[in-house]
Design a protein around this motif. Structure first.
Motif, PDB file in Angstrom:
ATOM      1  N   LYS A  54       0.797  -1.228   0.000  1.00 12.04           N
ATOM      2  CA  LYS A  54       0.000   0.000   0.000  1.00 12.04           C
ATOM      3  C   LYS A  54       0.828   1.276   0.000  1.00 12.04           C
ATOM      4  O   LYS A  54       0.283   2.359  -0.098  1.00 12.04           O
ATOM      5  CB  LYS A  54      -0.941  -0.016   1.195  1.00 12.04           C
ATOM      6  CG  LYS A  54      -1.980  -1.112   1.078  1.00 12.04           C
ATOM      7  CD  LYS A  54      -2.968  -1.035   2.198  1.00 12.04           C
ATOM      8  CE  LYS A  54      -4.022  -2.108   2.013  1.00 12.04           C
ATOM      9  NZ  LYS A  54      -5.109  -1.973   2.947  1.00 12.04           N
ATOM     10  N   ASP A 106      -5.731  -4.145  -2.207  1.00 10.95           N
ATOM     11  CA  ASP A 106      -5.679  -4.418  -0.775  1.00 10.95           C
ATOM     12  C   ASP A 106      -4.329  -4.973  -0.334  1.00 10.95           C
ATOM     13  O   ASP A 106      -4.223  -5.584   0.719  1.00 10.95           O
ATOM     14  CB  ASP A 106      -6.795  -5.402  -0.393  1.00 10.95           C
ATOM     15  CG  ASP A 106      -8.172  -4.821  -0.654  1.00 10.95           C
ATOM     16  OD1 ASP A 106      -8.364  -3.605  -0.414  1.00 10.95           O
ATOM     17  OD2 ASP A 106      -9.052  -5.566  -1.121  1.00 10.95           O
ATOM     18  N   GLY A 107      -3.320  -4.798  -1.166  1.00 12.10           N
ATOM     19  CA  GLY A 107      -1.995  -5.290  -0.817  1.00 12.10           C
ATOM     20  C   GLY A 107      -1.776  -6.744  -1.187  1.00 12.10           C
ATOM     21  O   GLY A 107      -0.768  -7.332  -0.827  1.00 12.10           O
TER      22      GLY A 107
END
Length: 130
Positions: A54, A106-107
């Protein structure tokens, strides 16, 4: 208009550039995990991890792209765009961090599969252009 603008413009307009990028990424054995693994094997795991994570995306050079992706993959991508492989590697160095970042909001890869995420690649590249 530069090559990157041409690719992104064609992708947003339903052209073949998004398909060429999708084919290049989809050709990677193991999907997104396989692609990240190829970066790790080339000593660039931290760079690729920055695209998935992120935080800020670390840059990559055309030469580094050439050490990770096979010359055949780059040549196929270049042929589909009508450019030479060096220019194609430079373009990939510019857009691949953004594409991987967008494919992993979302990584981590959604569902762990690159193929499913590539379905909307044209729209994604259009958003990256804006």
């Amino acid at each position: 208009m530069g090559l990157l603008d041409s690719i992104l413009g064609a992708a947003g307009g339903g052209g073949g550039a998004a398909g060429a990028l999708g084919e290049l990424l989809g050709a990677q054995e193991g999907g997104l995990g396989g692609l990240i693994g190829a970066f790790e094997k080339s000593g660039l795991g931290g760079v690729a991890a920055s695209w998935v994570g992120k935080g800020e995306n670390l840059p990559i050079s055309a030469e580094q792209i050439e050490t990770v992706l096979s010359s055949g993959m780059i040549a196929d991508f270049a042929a589909k765009l009508g450019v030479d492989p060096k220019q194609a590697a430079g373009t990939l160095a510019q857009i691949l961090p953004q594409v991987i970042d967008q494919l992993t909001p979302d990584g981590h890869a959604q569902g762990g599969a690159l193929g499913g995420a590539l379905g909307g690649l044209g729209g994604l590249l259009g958003r990256l252009r804006g």
